[in-house]
Design a protein around this motif. Sequence first.
Motif, PDB file in Angstrom:
ATOM      1  N   LEU A 449       0.821  -1.209   0.000  1.00  0.00           N
ATOM      2  CA  LEU A 449       0.000   0.000   0.000  1.00  0.00           C
ATOM      3  C   LEU A 449       0.860   1.266   0.000  1.00  0.00           C
ATOM      4  CD1 LEU A 449      -2.866  -1.036   2.454  1.00  0.00           C
ATOM      5  CD2 LEU A 449      -2.895  -0.995  -0.041  1.00  0.00           C
ATOM      6  N   GLU A 450       1.968   1.236   0.722  1.00  0.00           N
ATOM      7  CA  GLU A 450       2.842   2.411   0.710  1.00  0.00           C
ATOM      8  C   GLU A 450       3.477   2.604  -0.663  1.00  0.00           C
ATOM      9  OE1 GLU A 450       5.417   1.688   4.015  1.00  0.00           O
ATOM     10  OE2 GLU A 450       3.997   2.474   5.495  1.00  0.00           O
ATOM     11  N   GLU A 451       3.825   1.517  -1.328  1.00  0.00           N
ATOM     12  CA  GLU A 451       4.319   1.623  -2.706  1.00  0.00           C
ATOM     13  C   GLU A 451       3.227   2.161  -3.635  1.00  0.00           C
ATOM     14  OE1 GLU A 451       5.600  -2.290  -3.665  1.00  0.00           O
ATOM     15  OE2 GLU A 451       7.588  -2.072  -2.741  1.00  0.00           O
ATOM     16  N   SER A 452       1.997   1.731  -3.399  1.00  0.00           N
ATOM     17  CA  SER A 452       0.883   2.206  -4.216  1.00  0.00           C
ATOM     18  C   SER A 452       0.643   3.695  -3.994  1.00  0.00           C
ATOM     19  CB  SER A 452      -0.381   1.408  -3.883  1.00  0.00           C
ATOM     20  OG  SER A 452      -0.206   0.027  -4.142  1.00  0.00           O
ATOM     21  N   LEU A 453       0.767   4.156  -2.736  1.00  0.00           N
ATOM     22  CA  LEU A 453       0.624   5.585  -2.460  1.00  0.00           C
ATOM     23  C   LEU A 453       1.729   6.380  -3.146  1.00  0.00           C
ATOM     24  CD1 LEU A 453      -0.349   5.437   1.321  1.00  0.00           C
ATOM     25  CD2 LEU A 453      -1.779   6.329  -0.516  1.00  0.00           C
ATOM     26  N   SER A 454       2.927   5.844  -3.145  1.00  0.00           N
ATOM     27  CA  SER A 454       4.027   6.520  -3.845  1.00  0.00           C
ATOM     28  C   SER A 454       3.770   6.559  -5.345  1.00  0.00           C
ATOM     29  CB  SER A 454       5.348   5.792  -3.561  1.00  0.00           C
ATOM     30  OG  SER A 454       5.669   5.834  -2.181  1.00  0.00           O
ATOM     31  N   ARG A 455       3.224   5.474  -5.900  1.00  0.00           N
ATOM     32  CA  ARG A 455       2.892   5.467  -7.321  1.00  0.00           C
ATOM     33  C   ARG A 455       1.787   6.491  -7.620  1.00  0.00           C
ATOM     34  NH1 ARG A 455       2.401   0.372  -7.976  1.00  0.00           N
ATOM     35  NH2 ARG A 455       0.186   0.223  -7.516  1.00  0.00           N
ATOM     36  N   LEU A 456       0.831   6.603  -6.701  1.00  0.00           N
ATOM     37  CA  LEU A 456      -0.227   7.596  -6.869  1.00  0.00           C
ATOM     38  C   LEU A 456       0.354   9.005  -6.883  1.00  0.00           C
ATOM     39  CD1 LEU A 456      -3.081   8.768  -6.845  1.00  0.00           C
ATOM     40  CD2 LEU A 456      -3.206   8.266  -4.397  1.00  0.00           C
ATOM     41  N   ALA A 457       1.235   9.301  -5.913  1.00  0.00           N
ATOM     42  CA  ALA A 457       1.868  10.619  -5.893  1.00  0.00           C
ATOM     43  C   ALA A 457       2.711  10.833  -7.141  1.00  0.00           C
ATOM     44  CB  ALA A 457       2.735  10.762  -4.639  1.00  0.00           C
ATOM     45  N   GLY A 458       3.378   9.775  -7.578  1.00  0.00           N
ATOM     46  CA  GLY A 458       4.160   9.878  -8.800  1.00  0.00           C
ATOM     47  C   GLY A 458       3.289  10.145 -10.012  1.00  0.00           C
ATOM     48  N   GLY A 459       2.092   9.573 -10.015  1.00  0.00           N
ATOM     49  CA  GLY A 459       1.161   9.837 -11.107  1.00  0.00           C
ATOM     50  C   GLY A 459       0.767  11.295 -11.174  1.00  0.00           C
ATOM     51  N   HIS A 460       0.497  11.903 -10.009  1.00  0.00           N
ATOM     52  CA  HIS A 460       0.167  13.335  -9.985  1.00  0.00           C
ATOM     53  C   HIS A 460       1.365  14.179 -10.430  1.00  0.00           C
ATOM     54  CE1 HIS A 460      -3.823  13.000  -8.408  1.00  0.00           C
ATOM     55  NE2 HIS A 460      -3.443  12.386  -7.301  1.00  0.00           N
ATOM     56  N   ALA A 461       2.566  13.778  -9.974  1.00  0.00           N
ATOM     57  CA  ALA A 461       3.763  14.514 -10.393  1.00  0.00           C
ATOM     58  C   ALA A 461       3.981  14.389 -11.898  1.00  0.00           C
ATOM     59  CB  ALA A 461       4.981  13.996  -9.628  1.00  0.00           C
ATOM     60  N   ARG A 462       3.711  13.201 -12.443  1.00  0.00           N
ATOM     61  CA  ARG A 462       3.853  13.004 -13.882  1.00  0.00           C
ATOM     62  C   ARG A 462       2.866  13.871 -14.661  1.00  0.00           C
ATOM     63  NH1 ARG A 462       0.748  10.091 -16.893  1.00  0.00           N
ATOM     64  NH2 ARG A 462      -0.081   8.896 -15.111  1.00  0.00           N
ATOM     65  N   LEU A 463       1.619  13.929 -14.184  1.00  0.00           N
ATOM     66  CA  LEU A 463       0.619  14.765 -14.856  1.00  0.00           C
ATOM     67  C   LEU A 463       0.995  16.241 -14.784  1.00  0.00           C
ATOM     68  CD1 LEU A 463      -2.672  13.016 -13.693  1.00  0.00           C
ATOM     69  CD2 LEU A 463      -1.677  12.995 -15.975  1.00  0.00           C
ATOM     70  N   LEU A 464       1.596  16.656 -13.662  1.00  0.00           N
ATOM     71  CA  LEU A 464       2.049  18.043 -13.566  1.00  0.00           C
ATOM     72  C   LEU A 464       3.156  18.311 -14.573  1.00  0.00           C
ATOM     73  CD1 LEU A 464       2.214  20.842 -12.229  1.00  0.00           C
ATOM     74  CD2 LEU A 464       3.766  19.836 -10.524  1.00  0.00           C
ATOM     75  N   GLU A 465       4.085  17.379 -14.674  1.00  0.00           N
ATOM     76  CA  GLU A 465       5.188  17.577 -15.618  1.00  0.00           C
ATOM     77  C   GLU A 465       4.673  17.559 -17.054  1.00  0.00           C
ATOM     78  OE1 GLU A 465       8.453  18.608 -17.280  1.00  0.00           O
ATOM     79  OE2 GLU A 465       8.164  18.603 -15.090  1.00  0.00           O
ATOM     80  N   GLU A 466       3.685  16.719 -17.335  1.00  0.00           N
ATOM     81  CA  GLU A 466       3.108  16.715 -18.678  1.00  0.00           C
ATOM     82  C   GLU A 466       2.423  18.046 -18.980  1.00  0.00           C
ATOM     83  OE1 GLU A 466       0.503  13.399 -18.910  1.00  0.00           O
ATOM     84  OE2 GLU A 466       2.113  11.897 -18.991  1.00  0.00           O
TER      85      GLU A 466
END
Length: 691
Positions: A449-466
């Motif tokens: 779950l902690e890895e999944s939360l990190s992936r979720l945060a990474g997804g938001h960071a990726r969308l910001l960078e896009e």
Amino acid sequence: MTNAQTRPISELSPQNLADRLRDYQSSAEGNRFPELVQRANQLEVVLRGRLEILAQPAPQVAFVAHKGVGKSTLINGLSGLWLDGEPPSADASSVQLNKHAVLPLGNGGTTPCEIVLRPGNWEIQVEPEKDEDAARLVQQFAEWAWHKAHDPSSAASGDDETEEPSIELLVTARPPRLQPDLERVLWGLTGLKREKISTGAGKVPGSRSGKSATVHHAVEAARSFERKEDFVDHVLQLARLSERRRIQWLPDGEPRTWLRHMLLSLFKGELADQPFPRRVVVQGPFDSLQWNGRAVPLVDTLGLPAVTTDRDVAPGTRRAYPLADRADLRVLLKQPWTLIVLASSFNEPPAPAVELLTQMVEERGYFGETLAERTVVAIVDAGRAGSGHFEDKETERETKEDRCAENLVQLGCPGWPSPDVRWSVDDARQRVRCVNVLDGGTPELYVFLEESLSRLAGGHARLLEEAAAQAREFFHTLADAKRRTLYNQVVKELSASVQAAIAVSRGKLHALGMNFLRPFSSECQRLHPSSLRSLVQWKGDGTQNAWALLEFSASRALEHCMLPLFSSMHVRAEELRKRDVFEEEDNARLIDAELEQQRRQFDVFVQVFTSIAVQVLKEQMLNDDLLWARSHQEWGTGMKQPSYRERVAAHFEQWGEYHAPVVSAAISQRLPARIEKITDAVQQLISVLLG
């Protein structure tokens, strides 16, 4: 002139890019190119939205499952909520497990509302149901008991639900019974409980001596009231809803024992002055997930109905889509920082959540781009691993994870950003974990779950960078006249393909606009008669929520009408890429950027248009008592007739057709205030739908 204004575009932060986009919209050059100002505004809105999401992270983990799958067991294990501080043995029976658990288990149907676990000092807080909604539940509870008591064909006072209503009561047929978890609260609030008593003293008419019988005291009390309305008033007085205002409880004694006792009492309506709970927030110094140095709340959602066999489903009906009548889950799915954990059974994962996953894929545009990053599957091993033909438990669990990942791919997950996008098996495998929290699986679930939360945060960071990359690309096109011309050409070509697709889909769009209730009426025909009866009797707020079903049917119908638009854009985009001028990678990115922007515009349109349409239809329908009265009368006409659902659906469809001009006018008035920039394609869609 500030430093940010003089720095190269490639070095600007996302915040500086958003400010630069805002400045461009009021610049002299922007005044000469209104179409570029519009593009800058769109990019700024997206960029600031991404920045806001990352600036205010509020992660939470919501467990969603059908009743009896084991999501509450997962939460007890994660939080360490066992009475003696240690989990029971791995071979513990369900009875032993429930005795050790602090959060009530009961194999589903125990909790009447959502439970939120937050770290802190021991405390229980209740967010109460609105008085009018609680009163509606009490009224339904009382009306059911009165009809049960006054139906001559009913059993003495027990819970036999198989008998048919008498002819005298067909016109005013008994309202649907509340779900057991909701009714259990009302037993305590009203004092009209259900209990098993000995019949030896002859207390229960019609029961044989020496046996025990179930007595429903609400039914027994209703026998002394000739008028249903008088009994409803009596039960409302017993409930004392207006006096029940206590919303906080602090520990008294050993905290874990106290917490279990208080939750069980709360869910039975036995606490003094407690309200009917809408959400329960539990705080305590229990174990918690960590993300970025902060504790993450856990949410135990109200269980979905248990999956039945085909023999349990009435002929000609199907189970409602899980999200069609669950407004609470729809809210969770739309929240950008909610990690959705779908608890799955061990036998054939991701079952029984297949319908839920299917609907999430169908409504992917409505629920948002990060749905793929926010959804994981936890396969609940309740001690089954190791009993099959495998070398050991771990091998069998890994096999279950592989099978679940393959099934996710076959279901079409995630279906974003376009319907043909699919996870690979390896991608899906990262989102699946099979654990037994009683057999050393809690640490593994923590890590997952902690890895999944990190992936979720990474997804938001990726969308910001896009979004930032698109903003930088916008400014690069301004500096190059050739690229600006190419950009305009891409916009023109894709817009032309959209307009052509709209022309092809004009018939379907116009038909939908002429009657927004037609998809809703079709869904009504698939409901079980009792669910449809509840929907009608309570004017949309019965056991089947009409407004969630209306939102679902309208959203899906509009999405289906939009599919030719997306297909046409992708075809035209591929044609553009084949031209010599777009062979360069930088030029080809223009096509991808505009294609993505067009999709975003249509997704926003679907969300906004659906929301306004549902709001307008709800207001208009609730003001038309004749619609509900006519539909209500169909139950008395004969619920056993195969055409009952068709007759009720016909009332809704005829109403929608007759009121189409008024509904379209109301939607037209509200749309401009919700859509800041209406493109030509969106305006054309509006014209076809509402013209």
